[in-house]
Design an enzyme around this catalytic site. Structure first.
Site, PDB file in Angstrom:
ATOM      1  N   CYS A  93      -2.728  -0.184   9.368  1.00 49.07           N
ATOM      2  CA  CYS A  93      -1.986  -1.437   9.493  1.00 49.07           C
ATOM      3  C   CYS A  93      -0.490  -1.134   9.524  1.00 49.07           C
ATOM      4  O   CYS A  93       0.031  -0.517   8.596  1.00 49.07           O
ATOM      5  CB  CYS A  93      -2.331  -2.421   8.381  1.00 49.07           C
ATOM      6  N   TYR A 128     -21.531 -11.674  25.886  1.00 50.96           N
ATOM      7  CA  TYR A 128     -21.135 -10.705  24.854  1.00 50.96           C
ATOM      8  C   TYR A 128     -21.493 -11.290  23.480  1.00 50.96           C
ATOM      9  O   TYR A 128     -20.670 -11.349  22.571  1.00 50.96           O
ATOM     10  CB  TYR A 128     -19.646 -10.377  24.924  1.00 50.96           C
ATOM     11  N   CYS A 161       0.832  -1.206   0.000  1.00 49.39           N
ATOM     12  CA  CYS A 161       0.000   0.000   0.000  1.00 49.39           C
ATOM     13  C   CYS A 161       0.866   1.255   0.000  1.00 49.39           C
ATOM     14  O   CYS A 161       1.847   1.337   0.741  1.00 49.39           O
ATOM     15  CB  CYS A 161      -0.915  -0.004   1.218  1.00 49.39           C
ATOM     16  N   CYS A 186      -0.484   5.896   7.189  1.00 51.70           N
ATOM     17  CA  CYS A 186      -1.805   5.566   7.713  1.00 51.70           C
ATOM     18  C   CYS A 186      -1.677   4.769   9.010  1.00 51.70           C
ATOM     19  O   CYS A 186      -0.744   3.985   9.185  1.00 51.70           O
ATOM     20  CB  CYS A 186      -2.559   4.751   6.661  1.00 51.70           C
ATOM     21  N   GLN A 208     -17.611  -9.594  13.227  1.00 56.66           N
ATOM     22  CA  GLN A 208     -16.185  -9.709  12.920  1.00 56.66           C
ATOM     23  C   GLN A 208     -15.927  -9.213  11.495  1.00 56.66           C
ATOM     24  O   GLN A 208     -16.726  -9.428  10.592  1.00 56.66           O
ATOM     25  CB  GLN A 208     -15.727 -11.167  13.047  1.00 56.66           C
ATOM     26  N   CYS A 250      -9.518 -10.503  21.490  1.00 52.90           N
ATOM     27  CA  CYS A 250      -8.686  -9.783  20.524  1.00 52.90           C
ATOM     28  C   CYS A 250      -7.552  -9.032  21.213  1.00 52.90           C
ATOM     29  O   CYS A 250      -6.846  -8.257  20.568  1.00 52.90           O
ATOM     30  CB  CYS A 250      -9.543  -8.809  19.706  1.00 52.90           C
ATOM     31  N   GLU A 306     -26.016  -9.569  25.981  1.00 52.19           N
ATOM     32  CA  GLU A 306     -25.402  -8.501  25.194  1.00 52.19           C
ATOM     33  C   GLU A 306     -25.957  -7.159  25.675  1.00 52.19           C
ATOM     34  O   GLU A 306     -27.149  -7.063  25.985  1.00 52.19           O
ATOM     35  CB  GLU A 306     -25.719  -8.706  23.704  1.00 52.19           C
ATOM     36  N   CYS A 365      -7.046   1.018  -0.505  1.00 49.74           N
ATOM     37  CA  CYS A 365      -6.540   0.458   0.751  1.00 49.74           C
ATOM     38  C   CYS A 365      -6.401  -1.042   0.525  1.00 49.74           C
ATOM     39  O   CYS A 365      -7.371  -1.706   0.149  1.00 49.74           O
ATOM     40  CB  CYS A 365      -7.493   0.746   1.907  1.00 49.74           C
ATOM     41  N   ASP A 417     -16.805 -13.619  24.627  1.00 52.31           N
ATOM     42  CA  ASP A 417     -16.167 -12.861  23.536  1.00 52.31           C
ATOM     43  C   ASP A 417     -16.270 -11.373  23.869  1.00 52.31           C
ATOM     44  O   ASP A 417     -16.977 -10.617  23.205  1.00 52.31           O
ATOM     45  CB  ASP A 417     -16.840 -13.185  22.199  1.00 52.31           C
TER      46      ASP A 417
END
Length: 456
Positions: A86, A315, A77, A83, A286, A411, A336, A164, A384
């Site tokens: 990432c 969650y 990229c 940016c 996700q 995560c 939730e 992107c 989660d």
């Protein structure tokens, strides 16, 4: 006594880099003192300039690579390094996977207090590009008109983009169409300093079924809505939903509370593990469909259901795992805190024939103890949580639930390890951990951990 660092601001030093931080910065040491260099990789020798020097570590700007790592590659990229989306495109993909596994191992050892944790190799992607099915493009005033793009690394400044490398092409088609509409209709970009202007963000979600949803976020009532819909439908094949969202708050939160459907349905349709789901604009899903199916299938396999269990899905979001679980266990209870997601979950359970799945709206740390007090004791729990992990009250309730097994999806390796430490102290053993690369070319890694009652 305050220690004097061995380097000073503006010092230029040569540094051997031997590790990678959780933010993707190279780490080297001067007399045992850590120096973090953005853009450097383990195995490299670099020239860097000190920009911050504290009592325990320093930060430095990469000036020149004196000896490159074998893992260094040319980013795909043009915005890489600028940016903030990432930060590992300059690192070979196999090296990224190895670094992410090491991050999970290190967190479980250092924070979780687990010796030699059983961590599998990271499940990566055969094609690690164009995988994101959701995007949020901030708006700004460009040189001539409205611009849309991404935030500059470590900044609130917006960089205008046309492409992107990790975004779905349909999301980029939406960006270009909305930008064209904004310029044609003299729409003014929102100014976070003055609070003036209109257009704040464009949020897109694409699905594996070919649908594309668009949410246009403005600071006031949307102008030229009919022209916006016409432009999107003409320029982006597969647009099935266009929603206006108003966010008047002077904050970095993207979405406001007011949604109005301009075109199509207020949600999109997705298919995961053979079940169909409605996903409304404020609901979480996700962002990597291919890896999500792998992760969820693995989580299901860890539970080893017998067919009559009661399983909590904490969650639970829109009920993706709840619906899958309902096919294999006696009863599923989802919790939730986002009302729109709970409404989605109930609708999704009904459309997939999951009559044995029920959903409660509330915070896990509040709702779970209430349900347990009513005698609804689970055989297993799936977790989660968001990046911050579980509240301590939720962990305490889980510990008192008598669940024989817990599948924890996370995560954030640091908060995962912290929560696992508390669960181990409450009588659970960590059986195994499996990382998944949900976010290639970023520092993020998703993990699935199985915990079992000691002696079970």
């Amino acid at each position: 006594m305050k220690l004097t660092p061995p380097v000073r601001i503006n010092d230029s030093i040569e540094l051997a880099v031997d590790a990678l931080s959780s933010e993707g910065h190279g780490i080297g040491r001067v007399a045992g003192y850590a120096v973090f260099v953005e853009g450097a990789l383990p195995g490299e020798r670099v020239l860097c300039r000190i920009t911050k020097a504290g009592s325990t570590y320093a930060e430095a700007k990469l000036v020149r690579i004196l000896a490159p790592s074998d893992a260094r590659v040319t980013p795909r990229c043009e915005h890489a390094g600028v940016c903030g989306g990432c930060g590992l495109q300059h690192m070979a993909y196999e090296a990224q996977l190895a670094a992410k596994r090491e991050r999970v191992v290190s967190a479980l050892e250092r924070i979780g207090g687990i010796e030699r944790p059983n961590v599998g190799e990271v499940v990566g992607m055969a094609d690690a590009w164009r995988y994101r099915n959701k995007a949020s493009f901030p708006a700004c005033a460009g040189e001539f008109a409205v611009e849309l793009g991404c935030f500059e690394r470590n900044s609130n400044r917006v960089i205008g983009i046309d492409d992107c490398a990790i975004q779905c092409e349909r999301s980029l088609e939406v960006l270009r169409a909305v930008r064209r509409w904004a310029r044609e209709c003299a729409i003014v970009a929102y100014d976070p300093v003055s609070g003036g202007g209109e257009l704040r963000h464009v949020v897109t979600r694409t699905t594996s079924l070919g649908e594309t949803a668009v949410v246009v976020v403005t600071a006031q009532e949307l102008r030229q809505g009919e022209a916006l819909v016409a432009r999107l439908v003409a320029d982006v094949p597969g647009v099935t939903s266009v929603v206006s969202n108003i966010n008047r708050a002077r904050s970095s939160v993207i979405l406001g509370e007011r949604f109005r459907t301009l075109y199509g349905a207020p949600y999109t349709h997705e298919r995961i593990l053979g079940s169909d789901f409605d996903v409304s604009a404020p609901s979480f899903l996700q962002v990597n469909h291919a890896q999500t199916e792998k992760l969820y299938a693995h989580a299901m396999s860890l539970l080893q259901p017998h067919g009559d269990e009661l399983v909590y899905d904490a969650y639970c979001g829109i009920g993706t795992l709840s619906v899958a679980l309902a096919k294999r266990v006696g009863r599923v209870v989802g919790i939730e805190c986002v009302e729109a997601a709970v409404a989605d979950a109930r609708r999704n359970a009904k459309k997939n024939g999951a009559a044995n799945a029920e959903f409660y709206c509330g915070l896990v740390e509040e709702k779970l103890p209430q349900l347990l007090a009513k005698g609804m004791l689970p055989d297993a729990i799936v977790l989660d949580p968001p990046r911050k992990g579980c509240e301590r009250a939720a962990i305490e309730a889980i510990a008192c639930s008598s669940a024989r097994s817990i599948v924890y999806i996370s995560c954030n390796p640091s908060t995962l390890a912290r929560d696992c430490k508390h669960l181990r102290q409450a009588g659970y053993d960590i059986v195994c951990a499996q990382p998944f690369d949900m976010f290639p070319h970023t520092t993020h890694v998703e993990s699935v951990i199985l915990l079992s009652r000691a002696g079970r």
